[in-house]
Design a protein around this motif. Structure first.
Motif, short mmCIF file in Angstrom:
data_model
loop_
_atom_site.label_atom_id
_atom_site.label_comp_id
_atom_site.label_asym_id
_atom_site.label_seq_id
_atom_site.Cartn_x
_atom_site.Cartn_y
_atom_site.Cartn_z
N TYR A 129 -5.02 -2.39 8.29
CA TYR A 129 -3.80 -2.24 9.07
C TYR A 129 -3.97 -1.10 10.09
O TYR A 129 -2.99 -0.48 10.49
CB TYR A 129 -2.62 -1.91 8.15
CG TYR A 129 -2.16 -3.06 7.26
CD1 TYR A 129 -2.66 -4.34 7.41
CD2 TYR A 129 -1.22 -2.84 6.26
CE1 TYR A 129 -2.24 -5.38 6.60
CE2 TYR A 129 -0.78 -3.87 5.44
CZ TYR A 129 -1.31 -5.14 5.61
OH TYR A 129 -0.89 -6.17 4.80
N SER A 130 -5.20 -0.86 10.51
CA SER A 130 -5.47 0.27 11.41
C SER A 130 -4.67 0.18 12.70
O SER A 130 -4.25 1.20 13.25
CB SER A 130 -6.96 0.33 11.74
OG SER A 130 -7.73 0.49 10.58
N ASN A 131 -4.47 -1.03 13.19
CA ASN A 131 -3.80 -1.20 14.48
C ASN A 131 -2.34 -1.60 14.33
O ASN A 131 -1.67 -1.94 15.30
CB ASN A 131 -4.53 -2.25 15.32
CG ASN A 131 -5.96 -1.83 15.62
OD1 ASN A 131 -6.22 -0.67 15.93
ND2 ASN A 131 -6.90 -2.77 15.51
N GLU A 178 4.07 -1.27 2.13
CA GLU A 178 5.03 -1.40 1.03
C GLU A 178 5.33 -2.86 0.72
O GLU A 178 5.39 -3.26 -0.46
CB GLU A 178 6.33 -0.66 1.39
CG GLU A 178 7.33 -0.64 0.25
CD GLU A 178 8.52 0.26 0.54
OE1 GLU A 178 9.38 0.39 -0.34
OE2 GLU A 178 8.59 0.82 1.65
N GLU A 179 5.50 -3.69 1.75
CA GLU A 179 5.80 -5.10 1.52
C GLU A 179 4.63 -5.82 0.86
O GLU A 179 4.82 -6.64 -0.05
CB GLU A 179 6.16 -5.77 2.85
CG GLU A 179 7.52 -5.34 3.39
CD GLU A 179 7.84 -5.99 4.73
OE1 GLU A 179 6.93 -6.62 5.33
OE2 GLU A 179 8.99 -5.86 5.19
N LYS A 180 3.40 -5.51 1.30
CA LYS A 180 2.23 -6.15 0.71
C LYS A 180 2.06 -5.70 -0.74
O LYS A 180 1.70 -6.52 -1.61
CB LYS A 180 0.98 -5.81 1.54
CG LYS A 180 -0.31 -6.46 1.02
CD LYS A 180 -0.20 -7.98 0.95
CE LYS A 180 -0.11 -8.60 2.32
NZ LYS A 180 -0.15 -10.10 2.23
N LEU A 228 -6.01 2.37 7.27
CA LEU A 228 -4.83 2.68 8.08
C LEU A 228 -5.13 3.57 9.27
O LEU A 228 -4.25 4.22 9.82
CB LEU A 228 -3.77 3.34 7.18
CG LEU A 228 -3.27 2.43 6.04
CD1 LEU A 228 -2.57 3.26 4.98
CD2 LEU A 228 -2.35 1.36 6.57
N GLY A 229 -6.40 3.61 9.68
CA GLY A 229 -6.75 4.43 10.83
C GLY A 229 -6.96 5.88 10.46
O GLY A 229 -8.09 6.32 10.22
N SER A 230 -5.87 6.64 10.37
CA SER A 230 -5.98 8.07 10.08
C SER A 230 -6.19 8.34 8.60
O SER A 230 -6.53 9.46 8.22
CB SER A 230 -4.72 8.80 10.56
OG SER A 230 -3.58 8.28 9.89
#
Length: 745
Positions: free
Chosen positions: A392-394, A403-405, A428-430
Motif C-alpha cells: 500500500y506504498s502508494n 484496518e479494513e483489510k 506502507l512506504g515510510s
C-alpha cells in the motif's frame, strides 16, 4: 553549561534568539528567545506565514507526543535539483490545506505552552527488543541529571550479538554509572534505560561538528565490584547463567544483572539456563533480586522437566473455554486477539520463517476447534498459519485500507480446519507493519508478551543466519488443562462455602431493570495529577492498590445513581495462579483467563469504602481459580478489568475488528481501561437493550467524581486524623479516643 552561558548573555541586555529551519524551508522556520530565566532550550514557535505539524505517519500527534516535524507555508523550496524521487518523498501534498508540505525527518514535539522541543532525527529512532525508541529522548533525560555536562546515546550490537543502548556522558566530577541508571529508571521505562554506560572526558565529534560514533569507546559488560565467589551450587548456577547469557567472563555473587547488560528478555534466557542446571526462577526473581546472592534466596531447586518436542492432543475444556461455548456467539470464528508489529527492515521471508518457528514451538497455536473441543494438531497435520502480503506504498488513505483489510482477514478464520493464526504484512512506504492475529481460544494478554519476545529473538537469529533457539518450553496448555480439571475436582470445602456465600449476594448487588435502554458507551478520563495520586498514594489508605480504589469509586458511583447498598462485579484474572500441584506455565501460550464475582459494599465514608474494596478483593481464595467449579445461578451485571499501565511501542495502524459486532456481550456493563501516557482512562460500555445511554453517561460522571474524591483522600497527609474525626462522630468514649490519638501520634 551552554544554557548557563546563554542566560548570562541575555541577562546583560543582549537579545538571544534560537532559530530553527532546514534549508528546504528557509533557515528561520521557528524561533524562540532565550532569557535570563529560561529553563530549557526549545526551538520555539512557527514564524509568520509558516505552519508546523507533528505527524506520526499521516496522523497528527497530540501535545507531548514525539512525531516528524512537517512544514507548510511560504518559503518552501520547489524541490531537489534533478532528484524527482526525493522531491516526491519529501515535498508531499498538504493534507490540511492547499499547497505542499515538507517532511523534515526531524523528531520534535509540541509542549503545553505552545513551544516546540527538538528531539533529534527520525532516523535516530531504533528498535530494541520490539520497542521503537528515540535516542534523543534518552539523551534529554541524561542531560537533566545534576553535574552532567554532555552525553551521547547510540545503539549497537553487544558481545552477545543483541542490539543494545549505549550511553556516554561527561562531567567535571566522577558520577557512578549506578547513580545515573537509578535516576533514569525514575523517568524512563525499563527498556529505555541504557544497558551500557560510561563516563568519558569528551564527546567525540567530526570536523563538521557531528557526533563521531566510530570514536566512541566500546563498553564491555564486566563486573565492576570486587569479585566475591559463589558459596554454594545455587549461586554457582546463577553466576554461570549470567556468564553465558550476558557474555561476561567472571561474575561474582554481588554483581548486578543490569550493570552487566541485563534486561527482561535476557532474564528469560537466564531462567531457561537455570532450568538446565536444575533450578526454577521467575523473571520477577531476576529483576528484583539483581544479584546472584539475592536471586538464590528465592530460587527453587526442584527440577520440573517438560516436553520440548511437539505436543498434540485434546485440551480439557477449561472454565473460560466452556464460557466461550455457552455464549453461542453468532460468529464464533471471529473472536480474536491481534497486535500490529513494526517490522521495518525485515525481509518478508525472514518474517515468514519467524512465524513458522513460533507456531511450531508454541503447540497451542496449531489448534483447531471441532465439536466444541480444542484439539492441538501435530506439525505435519497443521496448516500452521496463513500469510498475506500487501503493498500500500502508494495508497492515499493507508490507515483505512490497512484496518479494513485486517478486519476482512480476521473474519476469515476456519475454526474446524484452521489455522487459528493469521499474518498480514503491509508495505506502507515510510514503514512496514505486520498484523499478528490469533483466535482467542489460543491466546491471552500474557501470551502476547511471550510471543512478542519470541518474535524479536527468532527474527534476529534468522536474520543472522543462525539456528533458531527459543527459550525452553514450560508445561503445555494440554497438561495445564488436565491439572486445572484435577484442581476443580479436589476443591476444598472452605473454598466451596466461600463461593456459595458470594453467590447468595450477587442478585442483591445487580442493577434494577428499570434502567434498561438502548445501550451506549462513554470514557471516564482522569488528569495526570489524579492518576499520579492513584498510582503513588493509594497505599496511604490502608495499603490499597489502584484497582481497589477504582472499585470503591465504582461502587459509590452506582449507589449514588440507584441508591443500592451493594454492588456485584465480575473481575478478570490472568488465570496463571498456583494450583494443587507445582506446574510452570510462565512460558506457555494459551487462554488462561479466569473470571470470578465479588460483592462490594457501597459507602460514602472514604475509610469504609477503601477498606471494604481492599478486603473483598484480597479475601478471594486463590484469585478466583475455584469459582467456576461451584454451582451458581446468577452472575454480576458489571464486568470490571483494570489493565495496568501501557508502555512501549504502539503502532499508529489499527489491526481491525478483533470481535465481530454480531457477537453480543453478555454483561450489562463492561468497565475496563488502564493508564496511557500518564493518564487513566476507563471505558464504560453498556449492553444494547439492557441499560440506557443516559445511565452510562451518568455513571461516567459519578465514577469520575467518586474516584477523584478517593484519590484526594489517599493523597491526604493525615488519614489517621480523619479516622479519629470519624470516630468522634460515632460517640466513642474519651478513654478510647485518648488511646487512639496516642497510637496515631
Amino acid at each position: 553549561a551552554e544554557l548557563d552561558v546563554l542566560r548570562k548573555i541575555a541577562a546583560n541586555g543582549i537579545k538571544v534568539i534560537n532559530s530553527y529551519g532546514p534549508t528546504e524551508a528557509t533557515v528561520n522556520t521557528t524561533y524562540s528567545e532565550i532569557k535570563s530565566d529560561t529553563e530549557r532550550v526549545v526551538i520555539g514557535e512557527p514564524s509568520c506565514h509558516t505552519n508546523v505539524y507533528m505527524l506520526s505517519g499521516d496522523l497528527l500527534c497530540g501535545i507531548g507526543v514525539p512525531g516528524e516535524l512537517c512544514i507548510t507555508g511560504d518559503g518552501l523550496a520547489r524541490g531537489y535539483l534533478n532528484r524527482p524521487e526525493l522531491t516526491a518523498e519529501k515535498f508531499v501534498k498538504n493534507p490540511f490545506s492547499e499547497g505542499r508540505m515538507y517532511r523534515s525527518g526531524d523528531l520534535a514535539r509540541w509542549l503545553s505552552d505552545g513551544n516546540i522541543e527538538y528531539l533529534g532525527r527520525i532516523d535516530e529512532q531504533v528498535k530494541i527488543r520490539g520497542f521503537r525508541i528515540e535516542l534523543g529522548e534518552i539523551e534529554s533525560r541524561i542531560r537533566e541529571i545534576d553535574n552532567i555536562k554532555d552525553c551521547a546515546v547510540i545503539a549497537r550490537a553487544d558481545s552477545t550479538g543483541d542490539k543494545a543502548i549505549y550511553a556516554y556522558y561527561t562531567s567535571e566530577t566522577e558520577i557512578e554509572v549506578n547513580s545515573v541508571r537509578d535516576q533514569l529508571a525514575e523517568t524512563l521505562p525499563e527498556y529505555m534505560v541504557p544497558a551500557y554506560m560510561m563516563q568519558i572526558e569528551a564527546i567525540p565529534v567530526t570536523k563538521n561538528g557531528k557526533l563521531d560514533k566510530r570514536a566512541l569507546p566500546e563498553i564491555e559488560a564486566r563486573a565492576t565490584r570486587e569479585y566475591v565467589a559463589p558459596r554454594n551450587e545455587a549461586e554457582e548456577a546463577i553466576c554461570q547463567a549470567f556468564t553465558e547469557i550476558l557474555g561476561v567472563e567472571k561474575v561474582g555473587i554481588q554483581d548486578n544483572f543490569f550493570e552487566l547488560g541485563g534486561d527482561s528478555i535476557k532474564a528469560i534466557r537466564v531462567i531457561s539456563k537455570l532450568r538446565n542446571f536444575g533450578y526454577t526462577a521467575t523473571v520477577k526473581d531476576i529483576m528484583n533480586g539483581k544479584q546472584p546472592e539475592k536471586i538464590a534466596l528465592s530460587m527453587k531447586s526442584e527440577k520440573l522437566i517438560y516436553e520440548q518436542c511437539e505436543v498434540s492432543g485434546k485440551v480439557e475444556t477449561t472454565p473460560i473455554i466452556k464460557e466461550f461455548i455457552d455464549m453461542k456467539y453468532a460468529r464464533p470464528e471471529h473472536y480474536n486477539q491481534s497486535m500490529m508489529f513494526t517490522v521495518d527492515g525485515l525481509d518478508n521471508e525472514v518474517i515468514r520463517k519467524t512465524i513458522e518457528e513460533i507456531v511450531k514451538h508454541h503447540d497451542i497455536l496449531r489448534s483447531v476447534f471441532r465439536n466444541n473441543e480444542l484439539i492441538v494438531l501435530p506439525i505435519a497435520e497443521s496448516k500452521l498459519f496463513d500469510f498475506y502480503e500487501f503493498d500500500y506504498s502508494n495508497g492515499f488513505d493507508k490507515h483505512t485500507a490497512v484496518e479494513e483489510k485486517c478486519t476482512e482477514i480476521q473474519s476469515s478464520i476456519d475454526l474446524e480446519n484452521g489455522p487459528l493464526v493469521k499474518i498480514a504484512v503491509f508495505e506502507l512506504g515510510s514503514t512496514k507493519q505486520m498484523m499478528f492475529c490469533i483466535h482467542h481460544l489460543a491466546v491471552d494478554g500474557v501470551s502476547w508478551r511471550i510471543l512478542s519476545e519470541d518474535f524479536e529473538i527468532a527474527s534476529e537469529q534468522i536474520r543472522r543466519g543462525e539456528e533458531v533457539v527459543l527459550p525452553e518450553k514450560t508445561a503445555s496448555f494440554i497438561e495445564w488443562s488436565r491439572k486445572l480439571k484435577e484442581y476443580g475436582e479436589k476443591l476444598g470445602s472452605n473454598e466451596r462455602e466461600y463461593w456459595t456465600k458470594v453467590n447468595s449476594k450477587i442478585t442483591e448487588g445487580n442493577i434494577s431493570k428499570k434502567y434498561a435502554g438502548d445501550g451506549g458507551c462513554a470514557v471516564a478520563e482522569f488528569t495526570k495529577e489524579t492518576t499520579e495520586k492513584l498510582l503513588t498514594k493509594s497505599s496511604n489508605a490502608y495499603g490499597a492498590k489502584i484497582d481497589e480504589v477504582l472499585l470503591a469509586g465504582l461502587a459509590r458511583a452506582i449507589s449514588r445513581i440507584t441508591g443500592q447498598k451493594r454492588l456485584s462485579v465480575t473481575l478478570e484474572g490472568h488465570g496463571r495462579e498456583e494450583i494443587h500441584e507445582p506446574i510452570l506455565i510462565d512460558r506457555t501460550v494459551g487462554w488462561f483467563t479466569n473470571e470470578y464475582p465479588i460483592s462490594l459494599e457501597c459507602s460514602e465514608n472514604n475509610d469504609n469504602a477503601i477498606i471494604n474494596a481492599k478486603d473483598t478483593v484480597r479475601n478471594v481464595p486463590n484469585m478466583g481459580m475455584g469459582y467456576a467449579y461451584v454451582e451458581h445461578d446468577s452472575v454480576p451485571d458489571i464486568c470490571f478489568n483494570y489493565l495496568g499501565e501501557f508502555s512501549g511501542e504502539t503502532s499508529e495502524y489499527a489491526s481491525g475488528e478483533d470481535i465481530s459486532s454480531e457477537n453480543k456481550m453478555s454483561e450489562v456493563i463492561i468497565v475496563n481501561g488502564g493508564i496511557t501516557d500518564g493518564e487513566l482512562r476507563m471505558s464504560l460500555l453498556g449492553n444494547e437493550g439492557r441499560i440506557s445511554a443516559e445511565f452510562i453517561n451518568k455513571l461516567k460522571e459519578e465514577f469520575v467524581t467518586s474516584v477523584n474524591e478517593l484519590a484526594a483522600f489517599c493523597d491526604g497527609t493525615n488519614n489517621a486524623a480523619q479516622t479519629v474525626s470519624d470516630l468522634i462522630d460515632n460517640d466513642i468514649d474519651d478513654s478510647e479516643l485518648d488511646m487512639l490519638n496516642a497510637l496515631f501520634d
